[in-house]
Design a protein around this motif. Structure first.
Motif, short mmCIF file in Angstrom:
data_model
loop_
_atom_site.label_atom_id
_atom_site.label_comp_id
_atom_site.label_asym_id
_atom_site.label_seq_id
_atom_site.Cartn_x
_atom_site.Cartn_y
_atom_site.Cartn_z
N SER A 184 63.52 37.01 -21.85
CA SER A 184 62.57 37.56 -20.88
C SER A 184 62.41 39.07 -20.96
CB SER A 184 63.00 37.18 -19.46
OG SER A 184 62.95 35.78 -19.28
N GLY A 185 63.30 39.77 -21.65
CA GLY A 185 63.27 41.22 -21.66
C GLY A 185 62.01 41.82 -22.24
N PHE A 186 61.58 41.30 -23.39
CA PHE A 186 60.41 41.86 -24.05
C PHE A 186 59.14 41.51 -23.27
CE2 PHE A 186 62.57 41.83 -28.51
CZ PHE A 186 63.44 42.81 -28.07
N GLY B 85 67.85 45.54 -17.69
CA GLY B 85 68.53 44.77 -18.74
C GLY B 85 69.47 43.72 -18.17
N PRO B 86 70.40 44.09 -17.29
CA PRO B 86 71.28 43.08 -16.69
C PRO B 86 70.54 42.07 -15.84
CG PRO B 86 72.23 45.28 -16.45
CD PRO B 86 70.82 45.47 -16.95
N ALA B 87 69.51 42.51 -15.13
CA ALA B 87 68.75 41.59 -14.29
C ALA B 87 68.00 40.55 -15.12
CB ALA B 87 67.76 42.37 -13.42
N GLN C 245 66.85 37.27 -6.01
CA GLN C 245 68.22 37.80 -6.03
C GLN C 245 68.39 38.82 -7.16
OE1 GLN C 245 71.39 34.85 -6.05
NE2 GLN C 245 72.80 36.29 -7.04
N ALA C 246 67.84 38.48 -8.33
CA ALA C 246 67.96 39.38 -9.48
C ALA C 246 67.21 40.69 -9.22
CB ALA C 246 67.42 38.70 -10.74
N TRP C 247 66.07 40.61 -8.55
CA TRP C 247 65.31 41.82 -8.21
C TRP C 247 66.13 42.72 -7.28
CZ3 TRP C 247 60.95 44.30 -9.68
CH2 TRP C 247 60.46 45.31 -8.84
#
Length: 441
Positions: free
Chosen positions: A208-210, A410-412, A424-426
């Motif tokens: 999902s990062g890119f 990055g960690p999220a 939660q990740a946000w």
């Protein structure tokens, strides 16, 4: 990467100018008494796949006495650490330092530590670049500190064989239509991803990062406002995109690959994912990863003239001359030469780095066939990227932009790919943001 077969022909057209540059650039010392050329060693630091490897010998041949000692660092993030360490120490910097777009916020904070290239003739060649690229390389006081190399308009890489197995169209024009053509949205992209997942049981994209990076870069304002104020907490647009991305990850559309690894390229050849977001410079990365994983052009990767959410630019670099250089004239002359149309076209043929130079974008070395385009099923890479560059607007990059991308989100990103709910990740990312990047940064 191997050199484009046109490189020799392209080089011939610039030899005279290159020799002229050697004469007018001059040396920083006196020529040897015997009349032989002054010996100058120029150090150059680049990163990733910039397509320069085969050009150095060409420059040395045209400039007797000049030797280039080149260092290429594997990723932009690692190159940033290298630059920051040497910049803080005030020593160890090369004569020519490649700078990535994402670093500009940090670079401009210390712009006076770079040579003002106007002193080396930059004003005479300002029309070489698209205006927004030149503006990016110019500091707030008007000093031109960087000659633009590439820009990063994004298209969509996809695997024809995997699309066929899922009952999806494989022709690149049909693929563009499948995703909504010029009106493509991220909702369109994820909908097709769901169809693919239902047919194959496999992930649709690598991680999902890119995707998140592309989503952010498409906005008029990204992590910062133009006056360097943080623009994340309470940003409904970014949070809405994050929710879309988290939902897609929860549906299994992400293969949860490790960025810049992909199992040493095996994920590009074993069907782990079917699509990949591709700025021009990433095309060379894909080719290299496929080769590392044991594949080749028959592995089935192609390149479509479409991108979810519209025009997006990811990356692009500049060649700068730190003031610590003992050979600023020669270093500036090299940076000038490396960003001339013929050299930009040659770099594109080698690595897919789409030129920021206006004339270079229509050079036959960019619009024609190459080893790289052959790998992508004879896709007209230069033509597609020129289309994808339409509508691109340079986004302001704040002082900690790259830090936020890698150390905050990055960690999220990793957490949503592992199943953590998007909200939660946000919230975790916002908490980390306050620790890593103070509001005054």
């Amino acid at each position: 990467m191997t050199r484009n077969h046109r490189l020799a022909a392209l080089a011939a057209g610039v030899t005279t100018l290159a020799l002229a540059l050697a004469g007018c650039g001059g040396g920083s010392g006196s020529a040897p008494a015997d009349g032989s050329p002054e010996k100058v060693e120029l150090t150059v630091t680049t990163f990733g796949t910039m397509g320069f490897d085969k050009l150095y010998a060409q420059y040395e041949a045209a400039h007797p006495g000049v030797t280039i000692k080149a260092t290429n660092i594997d990723t932009g993030d690692n190159a940033l650490v290298d630059w920051k360490t040497k910049q803080a120490a005030g020593s160890g910097l090369p004569d020519v330092q490649a700078v990535e777009e994402g670093w500009l916020g940090q670079v401009m904070k210390v712009s006076t530590s770079f040579t003002d290239l106007r002193e080396q003739g930059a004003d005479a060649i300002k029309d070489r670049w698209v205006p927004w690229k030149l503006a990016q390389g110019t500091d707030p006081t008007g000093r031109i500190i960087g000659y633009g190399t590439d820009i990063g308009p994004e298209g969509l890489c996809y695997n024809r064989d995997l699309f066929k197995a899922a009952g999806l169209p494989t022709d690149r024009k049909d693929v563009a239509t499948l995703f909504g053509g010029d009106q493509s949205t991220w909702a369109d992209y994820f909908t097709v991803g769901q169809q693919y997942k239902e047919k194959t049981g496999k992930a649709f994209y690598d991680q999902s990062g890119f995707v998140w990076n592309a989503m952010v870069n498409q906005q008029p304002q990204g992590y910062y406002t133009p006056d360097d104020k943080l623009n994340i907490e309470g940003n409904a647009t970014l949070q809405g995109l994050w929710t879309q991305l988290g939902t897609a990850a929860a549906q299994g559309l992400s293969a949860n690959q490790t960025q810049w690894d992909w199992g040493k390229g095996k994920a590009f050849v074993d069907g782990s994912f079917a699509t990949f977001v591709c700025p021009g410079w990433m095309l060379g990365v894909v080719k290299g990863q496929v080769a590392s994983g044991g594949g080749d052009a028959k592995t089935g990767w192609d390149f479509a003239d479409v991108f979810p959410g519209g025009a997006a630019n990811w990356g692009g670099s500049f060649l700068t001359v730190p003031k610590t250089s003992k050979h600023p004239k020669e270093a500036a002359a090299l940076a000038d030469w490396m960003t001339q149309p013929a050299q930009q076209a040659a770099a594109f043929g080698a690595a897919g780095v789409f030129p920021s130079g206006v004339a270079a974008q229509s050079d036959p070395g960019v619009t024609g066939s190459s080893e790289l385009s052959t790998f992508f099923n004879d896709a007209p890479l230069g033509t597609i990227l020129a289309r994808r560059a339409e509508g691109v607007v340079a986004q302001h990059k704040g002082p900690q932009d790259s830090v936020i991308q890698s150390q905050v989100f990055g960690p999220a990103i990793k957490s949503i790919d592992k199943g953590v709910p998007a909200d939660q990740a946000w919230n975790d990312a916002i908490g980390l943001l306050k620790q890593v990047v103070p509001a005054t940064s």
